[in-house]
Design a protein around this motif. Structure first.
Motif, PDB file in Angstrom:
ATOM      1  N   TRP A 151       0.847  -1.186   0.000  1.00  0.00           N
ATOM      2  CA  TRP A 151       0.000   0.000   0.000  1.00  0.00           C
ATOM      3  C   TRP A 151       0.878   1.228   0.000  1.00  0.00           C
ATOM      4  N   HIS A 152       0.396   2.261  -0.648  1.00  0.00           N
ATOM      5  CA  HIS A 152       1.218   3.469  -0.678  1.00  0.00           C
ATOM      6  C   HIS A 152       0.380   4.705  -0.387  1.00  0.00           C
ATOM      7  N   GLY A 153       0.985   5.601   0.380  1.00  0.00           N
ATOM      8  CA  GLY A 153       0.286   6.825   0.767  1.00  0.00           C
ATOM      9  C   GLY A 153       1.287   7.892   1.120  1.00  0.00           C
ATOM     10  N   GLY A 154       0.777   8.993   1.635  1.00  0.00           N
ATOM     11  CA  GLY A 154       1.651  10.112   1.982  1.00  0.00           C
ATOM     12  C   GLY A 154       1.038  11.400   1.476  1.00  0.00           C
ATOM     13  N   PRO A 155       1.772  12.505   1.624  1.00  0.00           N
ATOM     14  CA  PRO A 155       1.212  13.818   1.321  1.00  0.00           C
ATOM     15  C   PRO A 155       0.586  13.943  -0.075  1.00  0.00           C
ATOM     16  N   TRP A 156       1.123  13.245  -1.064  1.00  0.00           N
ATOM     17  CA  TRP A 156       0.583  13.365  -2.427  1.00  0.00           C
ATOM     18  C   TRP A 156      -0.883  12.939  -2.526  1.00  0.00           C
ATOM     19  N   SER A 157      -1.333  12.080  -1.568  1.00  0.00           N
ATOM     20  CA  SER A 157      -2.667  11.485  -1.723  1.00  0.00           C
ATOM     21  C   SER A 157      -3.793  12.413  -1.263  1.00  0.00           C
ATOM     22  N   ILE A 158      -3.451  13.561  -0.690  1.00  0.00           N
ATOM     23  CA  ILE A 158      -4.508  14.415  -0.118  1.00  0.00           C
ATOM     24  C   ILE A 158      -5.477  14.947  -1.169  1.00  0.00           C
ATOM     25  N   PHE A 159      -4.982  15.194  -2.370  1.00  0.00           N
ATOM     26  CA  PHE A 159      -5.828  15.859  -3.370  1.00  0.00           C
ATOM     27  C   PHE A 159      -7.006  14.987  -3.780  1.00  0.00           C
ATOM     28  N   TYR A 160      -6.755  13.691  -3.868  1.00  0.00           N
ATOM     29  CA  TYR A 160      -7.820  12.751  -4.222  1.00  0.00           C
ATOM     30  C   TYR A 160      -8.898  12.752  -3.125  1.00  0.00           C
ATOM     31  N   SER A 161      -8.458  12.677  -1.872  1.00  0.00           N
ATOM     32  CA  SER A 161      -9.429  12.649  -0.765  1.00  0.00           C
ATOM     33  C   SER A 161     -10.234  13.951  -0.719  1.00  0.00           C
ATOM     34  N   LEU A 162      -9.558  15.082  -0.864  1.00  0.00           N
ATOM     35  CA  LEU A 162     -10.265  16.376  -0.810  1.00  0.00           C
ATOM     36  C   LEU A 162     -11.317  16.455  -1.914  1.00  0.00           C
ATOM     37  N   ARG A 163     -10.931  15.975  -3.090  1.00  0.00           N
ATOM     38  CA  ARG A 163     -11.846  16.042  -4.244  1.00  0.00           C
ATOM     39  C   ARG A 163     -13.144  15.278  -3.950  1.00  0.00           C
ATOM     40  N   TRP A 164     -13.009  14.061  -3.399  1.00  0.00           N
ATOM     41  CA  TRP A 164     -14.207  13.246  -3.190  1.00  0.00           C
ATOM     42  C   TRP A 164     -14.968  13.634  -1.938  1.00  0.00           C
ATOM     43  N   ILE A 165     -14.260  14.150  -0.935  1.00  0.00           N
ATOM     44  CA  ILE A 165     -14.980  14.622   0.263  1.00  0.00           C
ATOM     45  C   ILE A 165     -15.833  15.839  -0.097  1.00  0.00           C
ATOM     46  N   SER A 166     -15.280  16.722  -0.907  1.00  0.00           N
ATOM     47  CA  SER A 166     -16.058  17.913  -1.283  1.00  0.00           C
ATOM     48  C   SER A 166     -17.294  17.508  -2.089  1.00  0.00           C
ATOM     49  N   GLY A 189      -2.680  11.798   3.564  1.00  0.00           N
ATOM     50  CA  GLY A 189      -1.782  12.922   3.317  1.00  0.00           C
ATOM     51  C   GLY A 189      -1.805  14.057   4.315  1.00  0.00           C
ATOM     52  N   VAL A 190      -2.337  13.854   5.522  1.00  0.00           N
ATOM     53  CA  VAL A 190      -2.321  14.942   6.507  1.00  0.00           C
ATOM     54  C   VAL A 190      -0.930  15.038   7.115  1.00  0.00           C
ATOM     55  N   ALA A 191      -0.190  16.064   6.711  1.00  0.00           N
ATOM     56  CA  ALA A 191       1.185  16.209   7.188  1.00  0.00           C
ATOM     57  C   ALA A 191       1.431  17.573   7.822  1.00  0.00           C
ATOM     58  N   SER A 192       0.501  18.505   7.667  1.00  0.00           N
ATOM     59  CA  SER A 192       0.694  19.857   8.225  1.00  0.00           C
ATOM     60  C   SER A 192      -0.651  20.399   8.694  1.00  0.00           C
ATOM     61  N   ALA A 193      -0.587  21.504   9.440  1.00  0.00           N
ATOM     62  CA  ALA A 193      -1.823  22.145   9.906  1.00  0.00           C
ATOM     63  C   ALA A 193      -2.662  22.602   8.713  1.00  0.00           C
ATOM     64  N   GLU A 194      -1.990  23.037   7.650  1.00  0.00           N
ATOM     65  CA  GLU A 194      -2.711  23.485   6.451  1.00  0.00           C
ATOM     66  C   GLU A 194      -3.557  22.343   5.884  1.00  0.00           C
ATOM     67  N   ASP A 195      -3.030  21.119   5.964  1.00  0.00           N
ATOM     68  CA  ASP A 195      -3.785  19.970   5.457  1.00  0.00           C
ATOM     69  C   ASP A 195      -5.060  19.745   6.272  1.00  0.00           C
ATOM     70  N   VAL A 196      -4.966  19.935   7.585  1.00  0.00           N
ATOM     71  CA  VAL A 196      -6.153  19.779   8.440  1.00  0.00           C
ATOM     72  C   VAL A 196      -7.190  20.837   8.053  1.00  0.00           C
ATOM     73  N   VAL A 197      -6.729  22.069   7.864  1.00  0.00           N
ATOM     74  CA  VAL A 197      -7.627  23.156   7.452  1.00  0.00           C
ATOM     75  C   VAL A 197      -8.329  22.778   6.142  1.00  0.00           C
ATOM     76  N   LYS A 198      -7.544  22.255   5.189  1.00  0.00           N
ATOM     77  CA  LYS A 198      -8.121  21.910   3.877  1.00  0.00           C
ATOM     78  C   LYS A 198      -9.206  20.842   4.018  1.00  0.00           C
ATOM     79  N   TYR A 199      -8.967  19.839   4.857  1.00  0.00           N
ATOM     80  CA  TYR A 199      -9.979  18.792   5.032  1.00  0.00           C
ATOM     81  C   TYR A 199     -11.283  19.385   5.572  1.00  0.00           C
ATOM     82  N   ILE A 200     -11.148  20.305   6.529  1.00  0.00           N
ATOM     83  CA  ILE A 200     -12.368  20.869   7.118  1.00  0.00           C
ATOM     84  C   ILE A 200     -13.061  21.786   6.106  1.00  0.00           C
ATOM     85  N   LEU A 201     -12.283  22.551   5.371  1.00  0.00           N
ATOM     86  CA  LEU A 201     -12.879  23.392   4.318  1.00  0.00           C
ATOM     87  C   LEU A 201     -13.606  22.542   3.277  1.00  0.00           C
TER      88      LEU A 201
END
Ligand SMILES: Cc1cc2nc3c(=O)[nH]c(=O)nc-3n(C[C@H](O)[C@H](O)[C@H](O)COP(=O)(O)O)c2cc1C
Length: 311
Positions: free
Chosen positions: A219-234, A249-261
């Motif tokens: 399995w592979h993951g990491g910061p690059w995978s955040i965009f896919y999750s954000l796209r489908w969550i929105s 891909g949650v690696a920084s506070a900005e990533d947490v903000v993006k998920y909530i947005l």
């Protein structure tokens, strides 16, 4: 100062940052470290009752891709069931509940559809605050996406009739339309959904001309995978009345903000904790508070889903 506490499946979390299940969450000692770091909840590493022993050694590999002078990274790994004995798992869960104050969410992966209610009951009796239902990677040979929604639609009502704790299917990203799948899970009785687990992949050792890390996929993951999750969550959030745990891909506070947005209620993190240590959580919480203070937001609800209408 901004308040980052949040309610998730009826549980009160001091932070929306949740420790995702992996070898970093399997024991009471790790749960204590997680609690001290400031996570809002811990999801325990998955119990796979059908696996009676380690099927292979775990393998972890930070793969770097060179794109000219630019670098990107993926965490490529396999980690099989170390805590495969259901009674040992339940005992560890009991200890977590005894020694840790934050909510403890158990995680279960059954390969036999009929087995789910029995094991969820065991975890509920051991004190789990909720259970993630994990059908993504009980073994690498299984078709990860095939029948996922159908299996959950059968399993959720059966479990719900025997236990009263929140049930949270953890979704594979390998679905044709994850937003519709999430809606179907809600209809079947899910109390929340995790979007998503990691992608299945294959890395090849070109000198030995064989798969890296064993004989199978990993399995592979990491910061690059955040965009896919954000796209489908929105896309899913406006359709759902249940909360979404963003993951990937949650690696920084900005990533947490993006998920909530994007509409998520909590954000789970694994690779960042695994590679940086639990102290990374402190910077996620602090950075989130600083961003909210700068923006004038008092609570997470003030900006949850704010990007949805703009996509
Ligand atoms: C080594 C390793 C082991 C994992 N084990 C589990 C597991 O037991 N159960 C599960 O649901 N997810 C497991 N995951 C997936 C993570 O919980 C998480 O969904 C995924 O890594 C995506 O988040 P990230 O990008 O922050 O790593 C594991 C991930 C890693 C890296």
């Amino acid at each position: 100062m901004a308040d980052i506490s949040v309610e998730y499946v009826g549980l009160k979390l001091s932070s929306p940052v949740v420790a995702a299940p992996a070898g970093t969450t399997g024991t009471v000692d790790l749960a204590k470290v997680a609690e001290d770091s400031g996570v809002g909840a811990v999801v325990m590493r998955t119990l796979y009752p059908a696996q009676t022993q380690e099927t292979s050694l775990p393998h972890y590999e930070l793969i770097k891709h060179n794109l000219g002078t630019m670098k990107s990274t993926t965490l490529y790994s396999t980690e099989h069931a170390a805590l495969a004995d259901p009674n040992r798992y339940a005992e560890e869960l009991r200890k977590c509940k005894e020694h840790v104050r934050i909510p403890i969410i158990a995680s279960l992966g059954c390969s036999d559809t009929a087995a789910w209610p029995e094991y969820v009951k065991l975890l509920a009796q051991a004190g789990a605050d909720a259970v993630e239902l994990h059908v993504h990677c009980p073994d690498a040979g299984r078709q990860v996406a095939a029948g996922f929604v159908e299996e959950m639609a059968e399993v959720l009502p059966a479990i719900k009739s025997s236990v009263g704790i929140p049930l949270i299917p953890k979704m594979t990203p390998q679905l044709e339309n994850p937003a519709l799948a999430a809606k179907a899970l809600e209809t079947a009785g899910a109390d929340a959904v995790v979007m998503f687990n990691r992608f299945t992949g294959l890395e090849i050792d070109i000198d030995r001309e064989e798969p890296v890390g064993g004989r199978g996929y990993a399995w592979h993951g990491g910061p690059w995978s955040i965009f896919y999750s954000l796209r489908w969550i929105s896309a899913a959030a406006p359709m759902l009345n249940i909360p979404i745990a963003g993951c990937g891909g949650v690696a920084s506070a900005e990533d947490v903000v993006k998920y909530i947005l994007a509409g998520a209620t909590v954000a789970q993190s694994c690779t960042a904790i695994m590679t940086q240590g639990y102290h990374v959580v402190k910077s996620l919480n602090q950075g989130l508070i600083e961003w909210m203070d700068r923006k004038g937001y008092e609570r997470l609800e003030d900006f949850r889903g704010k990007v949805i209408g703009k996509v």
